[in-house]
Design a protein around this motif. Structure first.
Motif, PDB file in Angstrom:
ATOM      1  N   LEU A   3      22.503 -21.336 -56.336  1.00 40.12           N
ATOM      2  CA  LEU A   3      22.036 -20.025 -56.777  1.00 40.12           C
ATOM      3  C   LEU A   3      21.632 -20.108 -58.235  1.00 40.12           C
ATOM      4  O   LEU A   3      22.307 -20.753 -59.025  1.00 40.12           O
ATOM      5  CB  LEU A   3      23.159 -19.001 -56.644  1.00 40.12           C
ATOM      6  N   ALA A   4      20.556 -19.439 -58.555  1.00 41.44           N
ATOM      7  CA  ALA A   4      20.115 -19.419 -59.943  1.00 41.44           C
ATOM      8  C   ALA A   4      19.899 -17.971 -60.368  1.00 41.44           C
ATOM      9  O   ALA A   4      19.426 -17.148 -59.582  1.00 41.44           O
ATOM     10  CB  ALA A   4      18.824 -20.213 -60.102  1.00 41.44           C
ATOM     11  N   ILE A   5      20.257 -17.671 -61.605  1.00 40.42           N
ATOM     12  CA  ILE A   5      20.040 -16.325 -62.145  1.00 40.42           C
ATOM     13  C   ILE A   5      18.537 -16.028 -62.063  1.00 40.42           C
ATOM     14  O   ILE A   5      17.704 -16.877 -62.383  1.00 40.42           O
ATOM     15  CB  ILE A   5      20.533 -16.253 -63.615  1.00 40.42           C
ATOM     16  N   GLY A   6      18.202 -14.827 -61.601  1.00 41.22           N
ATOM     17  CA  GLY A   6      16.801 -14.429 -61.475  1.00 41.22           C
ATOM     18  C   GLY A   6      16.211 -14.723 -60.106  1.00 41.22           C
ATOM     19  O   GLY A   6      15.136 -14.237 -59.770  1.00 41.22           O
ATOM     20  N   GLN A   7      16.943 -15.503 -59.311  1.00 43.71           N
ATOM     21  CA  GLN A   7      16.493 -15.844 -57.966  1.00 43.71           C
ATOM     22  C   GLN A   7      16.955 -14.748 -56.994  1.00 43.71           C
ATOM     23  O   GLN A   7      17.971 -14.088 -57.248  1.00 43.71           O
ATOM     24  CB  GLN A   7      17.175 -17.171 -57.608  1.00 43.71           C
ATOM     25  N   SER A   8      16.244 -14.581 -55.884  1.00 41.65           N
ATOM     26  CA  SER A   8      16.693 -13.612 -54.881  1.00 41.65           C
ATOM     27  C   SER A   8      18.040 -14.042 -54.334  1.00 41.65           C
ATOM     28  O   SER A   8      18.246 -15.220 -54.032  1.00 41.65           O
ATOM     29  CB  SER A   8      15.693 -13.526 -53.727  1.00 41.65           C
ATOM     30  N   ALA A   9      18.959 -13.082 -54.217  1.00 37.47           N
ATOM     31  CA  ALA A   9      20.276 -13.380 -53.646  1.00 37.47           C
ATOM     32  C   ALA A   9      20.088 -13.668 -52.161  1.00 37.47           C
ATOM     33  O   ALA A   9      19.214 -13.076 -51.513  1.00 37.47           O
ATOM     34  CB  ALA A   9      21.202 -12.187 -53.841  1.00 37.47           C
ATOM     35  N   LEU A 124      26.710 -10.333 -59.581  1.00 38.41           N
ATOM     36  CA  LEU A 124      26.043  -9.049 -59.827  1.00 38.41           C
ATOM     37  C   LEU A 124      24.585  -9.232 -59.425  1.00 38.41           C
ATOM     38  O   LEU A 124      23.887 -10.098 -59.964  1.00 38.41           O
ATOM     39  CB  LEU A 124      26.160  -8.652 -61.298  1.00 38.41           C
ATOM     40  N   ILE A 125      24.172  -8.428 -58.458  1.00 41.18           N
ATOM     41  CA  ILE A 125      22.807  -8.496 -57.926  1.00 41.18           C
ATOM     42  C   ILE A 125      22.074  -7.239 -58.386  1.00 41.18           C
ATOM     43  O   ILE A 125      22.610  -6.123 -58.276  1.00 41.18           O
ATOM     44  CB  ILE A 125      22.850  -8.596 -56.386  1.00 41.18           C
ATOM     45  N   ASP A 126      20.876  -7.419 -58.927  1.00 42.71           N
ATOM     46  CA  ASP A 126      20.141  -6.262 -59.452  1.00 42.71           C
ATOM     47  C   ASP A 126      19.512  -5.437 -58.319  1.00 42.71           C
ATOM     48  O   ASP A 126      19.568  -5.821 -57.149  1.00 42.71           O
ATOM     49  CB  ASP A 126      19.120  -6.693 -60.516  1.00 42.71           C
ATOM     50  N   ALA A 127      18.912  -4.321 -58.680  1.00 42.96           N
ATOM     51  CA  ALA A 127      18.352  -3.385 -57.701  1.00 42.96           C
ATOM     52  C   ALA A 127      17.181  -3.984 -56.916  1.00 42.96           C
ATOM     53  O   ALA A 127      16.809  -3.477 -55.862  1.00 42.96           O
ATOM     54  CB  ALA A 127      17.933  -2.095 -58.398  1.00 42.96           C
ATOM     55  N   GLU A 128      16.628  -5.077 -57.425  1.00 45.74           N
ATOM     56  CA  GLU A 128      15.528  -5.760 -56.722  1.00 45.74           C
ATOM     57  C   GLU A 128      16.052  -6.828 -55.761  1.00 45.74           C
ATOM     58  O   GLU A 128      15.268  -7.499 -55.089  1.00 45.74           O
ATOM     59  CB  GLU A 128      14.600  -6.450 -57.745  1.00 45.74           C
ATOM     60  N   GLY A 129      17.384  -7.036 -55.773  1.00 49.45           N
ATOM     61  CA  GLY A 129      17.957  -8.046 -54.888  1.00 49.45           C
ATOM     62  C   GLY A 129      18.039  -9.428 -55.508  1.00 49.45           C
ATOM     63  O   GLY A 129      18.242 -10.428 -54.812  1.00 49.45           O
ATOM     64  N   LYS A 130      17.877  -9.501 -56.831  1.00 49.26           N
ATOM     65  CA  LYS A 130      17.942 -10.791 -57.520  1.00 49.26           C
ATOM     66  C   LYS A 130      19.298 -10.960 -58.211  1.00 49.26           C
ATOM     67  O   LYS A 130      19.890  -9.988 -58.676  1.00 49.26           O
ATOM     68  CB  LYS A 130      16.823 -10.894 -58.562  1.00 49.26           C
ATOM     69  N   LEU A 131      19.745 -12.206 -58.285  1.00 47.93           N
ATOM     70  CA  LEU A 131      21.019 -12.490 -58.929  1.00 47.93           C
ATOM     71  C   LEU A 131      20.876 -12.276 -60.439  1.00 47.93           C
ATOM     72  O   LEU A 131      20.032 -12.895 -61.083  1.00 47.93           O
ATOM     73  CB  LEU A 131      21.433 -13.939 -58.628  1.00 47.93           C
ATOM     74  N   ALA A 132      21.703 -11.374 -60.979  1.00 50.26           N
ATOM     75  CA  ALA A 132      21.624 -11.059 -62.406  1.00 50.26           C
ATOM     76  C   ALA A 132      22.705 -11.783 -63.207  1.00 50.26           C
ATOM     77  O   ALA A 132      22.457 -12.216 -64.334  1.00 50.26           O
ATOM     78  CB  ALA A 132      21.744  -9.552 -62.617  1.00 50.26           C
ATOM     79  N   ARG A 133      23.914 -11.894 -62.654  1.00 55.46           N
ATOM     80  CA  ARG A 133      25.035 -12.547 -63.338  1.00 55.46           C
ATOM     81  C   ARG A 133      25.956 -13.172 -62.310  1.00 55.46           C
ATOM     82  O   ARG A 133      26.032 -12.689 -61.170  1.00 55.46           O
ATOM     83  CB  ARG A 133      25.867 -11.521 -64.134  1.00 55.46           C
ATOM     84  N   GLU A 134      26.675 -14.194 -62.726  1.00 57.15           N
ATOM     85  CA  GLU A 134      27.718 -14.742 -61.858  1.00 57.15           C
ATOM     86  C   GLU A 134      28.916 -15.141 -62.709  1.00 57.15           C
ATOM     87  O   GLU A 134      28.764 -15.527 -63.865  1.00 57.15           O
ATOM     88  CB  GLU A 134      27.213 -15.933 -61.035  1.00 57.15           C
TER      89      GLU A 134
END
Length: 158
Positions: A3-9, A124-134
């Motif tokens: 998983l990478a920050i900014g990538q879709s969860a 933490l996944i943002d409202a767009e479905g992307k990984l924001a923090r881990e």
């Protein structure tokens, strides 16, 4: 899968408490906190869940859904949720599907014995479905506050 920050969860559908099924993609438009914990009704997991429970109104104000995930069966999850009065759903991931998507199954040591188990982790996944923090290898004290601050900052920036 890494998983990478900014990538879709990674998308998943899983059985949760309250007779619900959680499909991550259906939560788009809201931020999502997924916290993985080793075992229902154990001291650290009870404290962690309680910390999230006690901050739910703040998470909701930041448009954030909180979900707990462990390998416990649905009955154990229902009992844990009821006993602790959790105001969020718990996902039963007996087959480790969700755990493996988020790469939280790790070799652990307990009393000198090695076993595969959940490394306490939060995403933490943002409202767009992307990984924001881990957060991996989480220590419980202060963790829910840190996640809440990140969720509030993300929401404010959105």
């Amino acid at each position: 899968m890494t998983l990478a920050i900014g990538q879709s969860a990674p998308s998943f559908t899983a059985t949760a408490t309250g007779g619900t099924t959680v499909t991550l993609s259906e939560l788009k438009g809201r931020q999502v906190v997924l916290f993985f914990y080793p075992k229902a009704s154990t001291p650290g997991c009870t404290t962690e869940g309680g910390d999230f429970r006690d901050r739910m109104s703040d998470f909701e104000a930041a448009n954030t859904v909180v979900l707990g995930v462990s390998r416990d069966g649905i009955r154990a999850q229902e009992n844990f949720k009821a006993k602790q009065a959790f105001n969020f759903e718990l996902i039963s991931d007996k087959d480790e599907t969700v755990c493996r998507l988020f790469d939280v199954i790790k070799l652990k040591k307990l009393y000198g014995k090695e076993h595969m188990g959940i490394e306490r982790s939060t995403f933490l996944i943002d409202a767009e479905g992307k990984l924001a923090r881990e957060w991996r290898g989480v220590k419980v004290p202060g963790h829910a506050d840190e996640v809440l601050e990140a969720a509030q900052a993300l929401y404010a920036a959105g």
